[in-house]
Design a protein around this motif. Structure first.
Motif, PDB file in Angstrom:
ATOM      1  N   PRO A   1      12.768  17.902  27.948  1.00 28.44           N
ATOM      2  CA  PRO A   1      13.239  17.141  26.771  1.00 28.44           C
ATOM      3  C   PRO A   1      13.982  15.889  27.201  1.00 28.44           C
ATOM      4  O   PRO A   1      14.443  15.766  28.348  1.00 28.44           O
ATOM      5  CB  PRO A   1      14.175  18.137  26.080  1.00 28.44           C
ATOM      6  N   ALA A   2      14.117  14.969  26.287  1.00 28.32           N
ATOM      7  CA  ALA A   2      14.884  13.746  26.551  1.00 28.32           C
ATOM      8  C   ALA A   2      16.339  14.120  26.795  1.00 28.32           C
ATOM      9  O   ALA A   2      16.834  15.133  26.293  1.00 28.32           O
ATOM     10  CB  ALA A   2      14.762  12.786  25.380  1.00 28.32           C
ATOM     11  N   PRO A   3      17.060  13.319  27.573  1.00 28.76           N
ATOM     12  CA  PRO A   3      18.435  13.659  27.964  1.00 28.76           C
ATOM     13  C   PRO A   3      19.377  13.951  26.806  1.00 28.76           C
ATOM     14  O   PRO A   3      20.261  14.782  26.923  1.00 28.76           O
ATOM     15  CB  PRO A   3      18.881  12.432  28.756  1.00 28.76           C
ATOM     16  N   VAL A   4      19.211  13.261  25.672  1.00 27.41           N
ATOM     17  CA  VAL A   4      20.175  13.413  24.571  1.00 27.41           C
ATOM     18  C   VAL A   4      19.709  14.452  23.555  1.00 27.41           C
ATOM     19  O   VAL A   4      20.342  14.636  22.518  1.00 27.41           O
ATOM     20  CB  VAL A   4      20.411  12.065  23.870  1.00 27.41           C
ATOM     21  N   THR A   5      18.615  15.123  23.828  1.00 24.83           N
ATOM     22  CA  THR A   5      18.052  16.076  22.874  1.00 24.83           C
ATOM     23  C   THR A   5      18.936  17.309  22.747  1.00 24.83           C
ATOM     24  O   THR A   5      19.424  17.849  23.736  1.00 24.83           O
ATOM     25  CB  THR A   5      16.640  16.504  23.320  1.00 24.83           C
TER      26      THR A   5
ATOM     27  N   MET B   1      14.685  21.341  21.177  1.00 23.34           N
ATOM     28  CA  MET B   1      13.419  20.983  21.806  1.00 23.34           C
ATOM     29  C   MET B   1      12.267  21.552  20.984  1.00 23.34           C
ATOM     30  O   MET B   1      12.272  22.736  20.600  1.00 23.34           O
ATOM     31  CB  MET B   1      13.367  21.540  23.225  1.00 23.34           C
TER      32      MET B   1
ATOM     33  N   SER C   1      11.214  24.752  16.920  1.00 24.73           N
ATOM     34  CA  SER C   1      12.104  24.173  17.914  1.00 24.73           C
ATOM     35  C   SER C   1      13.118  25.221  18.352  1.00 24.73           C
ATOM     36  O   SER C   1      13.298  26.249  17.683  1.00 24.73           O
ATOM     37  CB  SER C   1      12.830  22.935  17.358  1.00 24.73           C
TER      38      SER C   1
ATOM     39  N   PRO D   1       6.904  19.745  28.967  1.00 25.91           N
ATOM     40  CA  PRO D   1       7.634  18.549  29.432  1.00 25.91           C
ATOM     41  C   PRO D   1       9.125  18.721  29.184  1.00 25.91           C
ATOM     42  O   PRO D   1       9.545  19.336  28.198  1.00 25.91           O
ATOM     43  CB  PRO D   1       7.047  17.422  28.585  1.00 25.91           C
TER      44      PRO D   1
END
Length: 897
Positions: free
Chosen positions: A177-181, A184, A145, A175
């Motif tokens: 990452p999710a907003p709160v990540t 990654m 990550s 893709p």
């Protein structure tokens, strides 16, 4: 048939007679305009009125108000205060200025922002100028990550790409990452992660007034521009009440580094038919391949379309809705094109570089292509820096270079508002010439402005008659865009070189630029088209050029012929089509198509294909011309841009064989006599003239003879170089001057800036009066080599004049004229009498001498309060300059020509 012919001849005579009559006193709308700098703003209504009265007296047609940085701190003890931008008090002063301007017959306009570019405190970070950024993260061996980059307000993560770091490895899009990540996940073996973000340039408005500093807005965003018009534009225009501004102004864009906007990816897909997202790495590739260049082209075209739609079109429509016009400088970053000028009512140029690629010709060419009759220029921006150093001759020298590019409305840069508390020589802008009444040579300002007015007016008559067009390789320039560098006007000099421009001009041709959009919209209405090293071209543009040639047009491909498609979709297929059609078109050169390998051969090719508009008996590259075409005449404006006299014979392309000289200095007309089909041309250093060519049966009312000065055909009657009595009214000082010398030779007047009055008596015999004309000569200027000076900003006249720097001459109490440009001679025969004659010469210098004797202003506390919003230009190490009458003053028996 005969009746019709006589009627036509009578109409021609009437039109030309009216032309000559109006030339003497052109309409006020041709007068030069001013940028009026309101510092702070810290204006007061009494001073506003006083300065407008001076503007009127100086021969200016009006002004545009610019709200710029403060020059002094608020002081409760004296009552001095800076008015916050858009405050009720400031808007009240704008209203007052507009009302008084109309009462005085002046035109009043306004900038639509404080400083430039548009923006300020009401521009939120979410509407600030945006850019795309690539950030690289190196992944530790074995890591699975990686931490996301910091993303602040106004920023957005667009895409993430990973690569394993091996030779030739391809970047793989991941893709988002999710907003709160915070971290990654990445594929095994990833060595490098590239993040692509929309960020903000952070650029601040330049030279902002009090409470007007802030972000530059996003010119690609419809919402950002609309909000600015609502929050700023509406308030400024409302201050003008029932009398809308003469124009509203958009300065040179100068939005540095802006190359993105929040909805760019969506707009790109709609306009280009594919997604840019997978190709974002192509924008940053250090050595772009064919695919990357094609993608960058489409990125650039999209940027241009967005600023056209969301900025230029929107602001111009807003201006019309408010019953005014948008005057705009449509060049510089970001990505406007030549045809973007078509989206504004009043295009404006900048830059006197008439023998190389110039923003001025960019604007005038667009005006000619799209039928804009008035094309203005920001003039004197860096004229003979520092402020107050410029002379009237410098003004003429630079203005002529703008006229040679087709400008017909001068905006002087500028007039500094200056309160009485500022003293002498008053406030000044950090750069630019000064045209206010604090300038000592203000005494000749009406003559300077009248020259600008006459030439501006004559340059509006008829229609432009340039016969050569240079095709701008905008498709190649779009493909050359790189992040942060997305200005067509910054890249086009790679193709439009000084050598190309000078080859055309030296060969006797006048020219415009043209681009593919103008060809599609308006066609090609020139005799010859040059394609300078054009590689990328659309099939539609190439077909239009082929049809132009079939209709009689002539085409020169310089350096190479087009071979590639402009954009990404179907690149190989369209490139093959372009290459095939291009080779078919240029493969068999004939009378109307040529391929010229090098610019050194361009002149010969032009002469073989097209008759020059002007040929001189000897090569004189410093002589430029502009041709305007009337229904019944041809008008040539001719200017000498050098510091030496030029005597030659000009052969001018025209179907007319009779001519009349128009003198832009005096407004007089003189009969022109041709010599073997040519026109003898005598131009003093930095001299100019106008020749109207017309039919033989047209007779313009003309003066007795041309009063151009020929020193070789004169005889001295009296030497007036000694025994003057000189007074300095502002110093209450009067001293005899046995021999003419600079004021700086006298300790009492070393730092004097202002007017000195020279008086003496001249004895003239009756028999001298019987010989006409009699001329009062102040000597000749001495050319100065530019190499003798260190690099400096701005244009200047490289001539050491005999009068430093301007004078008004009276003979026996009657005005004889002004002296501020070569040949420094006045006709005085009609003012002299037998016996004693009183000669009075009021000489003005520049404000530099007084400034050299003073300490420079201390802006430490001002900058501590407001930040360093300006930097005085070239103000260090000022020295007093030679001043006064320094040449040989003589009464001559001359010969008119």
């Amino acid at each position: 048939m005969l009746v019709g012919g006589l009627a036509t001849a009578a109409t021609a005579q009437t039109n030309l007679q009216q032309l000559e009559k109006t030339f003497q006193n052109p309409p006020d709308n041709a007068k030069p305009m001013l940028r009026w700098w309101w510092f702070g703003p810290s204006v007061t209504k009494p001073e506003i009125l006083r300065e407008m009265q001076q503007i009127k007296a100086g021969g200016f047609g009006g002004f545009v108000i610019h709200y710029v940085y403060p020059l002094a701190l608020d002081d409760p003890q004296t009552g001095f205060r800076n008015l916050p931008f858009l405050s009720p008090a400031m808007l009240s002063d704008v209203s007052y200025a507009n009302r008084q301007a109309h009462a005085l017959g002046l035109r009043a306009g306004t900038a639509l922002a404080s400083g430039w570019p548009y923006g300020g405190p009401m521009t939120a970070v979410t509407e600030a100028a945006a850019k795309i950024v690539q950030k690289e993260s190196t992944v530790a061996p074995g890591a699975h990550s990686v931490a996301l980059p910091s993303i602040g307000n106004g920023q957005k993560l667009l895409a993430v790409f990973a690569q394993d770091g091996s030779a030739g490895s391809q970047q793989k899009m991941l893709p988002l990452p999710a907003p709160v990540t915070l971290r990654m996940a990445i594929p095994t073996g990833t060595h490098i992660v590239d993040w692509y973000l929309m960020s903000r340039t952070g650029q601040q408005v330049k030279r902002a007034a009090v409470d007007a500093n802030g972000f530059v807005l996003d010119h690609f965003s419809h919402h950002a521009v609309a909000d600015h018009l609502k929050n700023v534009g509406d308030k400024l225009v409302a201050a003008f009440g029932s009398e809308p501004p003469d124009s509203v102004f958009s300065d040179s864009l100068e939005v540095f580094g802006a190359d993105w906007t929040p909805d760019f990816l969506e707009e790109f897909r709609k306009k280009n038919g594919y997604s840019l997202l997978p190709y974002l790495p192509d924008l940053f590739m250090k050595h772009p391949d064919a695919q990357a260049l094609a993608v960058r082209h489409d990125w650039g075209v999209t940027l241009t379309a967005l600023i056209d739609e969301n900025y230029l079109t929107q602001v111009n429509a807003w201006a019309r809705a408010h019953h005014t016009h948008l005057r705009a400088q449509v060049y510089g970053p970001p990505a406007v094109s030549l045809s973007s000028n078509n989206l504004v009512d009043l295009p404006e140029g900048e830059g006197p570089q008439w023998r190389q690629f110039a923003y001025t010709r960019w604007a005038t060419s667009a005006g000619h292509l799209y039928g804009r009759p008035i094309i203005s220029s920001e003039t004197f921006t860096w004229l003979h820096s520092p402020a107050f150093r410029a002379t009237p001759l410098d003004v003429k020298a630079e203005a002529d270079r703008f006229f040679l590019q087709g400008v017909n409305q001068i905006y002087c840069h500028g007039w500094p508002y200056s309160p009485p508390s500022a003293g002498e020589p008053g406030w000044r802008f950090y750069a630019a010439a000064v045209f206010d009444a604090h300038n000592p040579w203000w005494i000749v300002m009406p003559e300077v402005t009248q020259y600008l007015q006459r030439v501006s007016w004559i340059m509006r008559q008829g229609a432009p008659a340039n016969r050569v067009a240079i095709f701008l390789p905008e498709d190649d320039a779009w493909a050359a865009f790189t992040p942060g560098q997305v200005a067509l006007t910054g890249l086009l000099p790679r193709w439009i070189t000084p050598q190309l421009t000078q080859a055309i001009e030296n060969s006797g041709y006048d020219f415009d630029y043209i681009d593919a959009a103008a060809i599609q919209a308006r066609g090609i209405h020139y005799s010859l088209l040059i394609l300078p090293n054009v590689d990328r071209i659309s099939p539609a543009a190439l077909t239009a050029i082929q049809q132009y040639e079939k209709s009689g047009g002539k085409v020169i491909a310089l350096g190479r012929i087009p071979a590639h498609a402009p954009g990404f979709l179907h690149y190989e297929q369209i490139s093959a089509e372009v290459n095939r059609e291009s080779h078919a078109f240029f493969g068999h050169p004939g009378a109307r198509v040529r391929v010229v390998q090098a610019v050194s051969g361009l002149g010969d090719a032009l002469h073989q294909m097209l008759t020059p508009a002007m040929t001189l008996s000897a090569a004189k590259p410093a002589v430029g011309f502009v041709r305007r075409k009337l229904d019944d005449a041809d008008i040539y404006f001719l200017a000498n841009t050098s510091n030496v006299s030029i005597h030659t014979v000009a052969h001018l392309r025209s179907r007319y064989t009779s001519g009349t000289w128009l003198d832009p200095m005096s407004g007089k007309a003189y009969a022109a006599q041709s010599r073997n089909g040519g026109w003898p041309l005598h131009l003093a250093p930095y001299g100019s003239t106008i020749l109207v060519l017309h039919a033989k049966n047209v007779r313009l009312p003309v003066a007795a003879g041309h009063d151009s000065f020929n020193p070789s055909s004169t005889k001295a009657i009296a030497d007036l170089s000694s025994d003057w009595n000189v007074s300095f009214p502002a110093l209450h000082l009067q001293e005899p001057m046995a021999t003419l010398a600079s004021w700086t030779k006298n300790e009492k007047t070393l730092y004097y800036s202002g007017v000195a009055v020279y008086r003496r008596t001249l004895e003239v015999a009756q028999n001298d009066l019987d010989h006409a004309p009699l001329l009062l000569s102040f000597g000749q200027g001495t050319p100065v080599s530019p190499s003798a000076f260190h690099r400096q900003m701005g244009t200047r006249a490289w001539l050491n004049p005999p009068v430093h720097v301007a004078a008004v001459v009276y003979v026996n109490g009657r005005l004889a004229g002004t002296v501020w440009h070569p040949p420094y001679v006045l006709a005085v025969g009609g003012l002299l009498k037998p016996g004693a004659n009183q000669i009075e010469v009021r000489v003005a210098n520049t404000a530099i001498n007084e400034m050299a004797g003073k300490s420079l202003p201390d802006y430490r506390l001002l900058w501590a309060r407001y930040g360093r919003r300006f930097e005085p230009q070239d103000m260090k190490h000022l020295q007093p300059l030679p001043s006064g009458l320094l040449g040989k003053v003589e009464l001559l028996e001359g010969e008119s020509r």
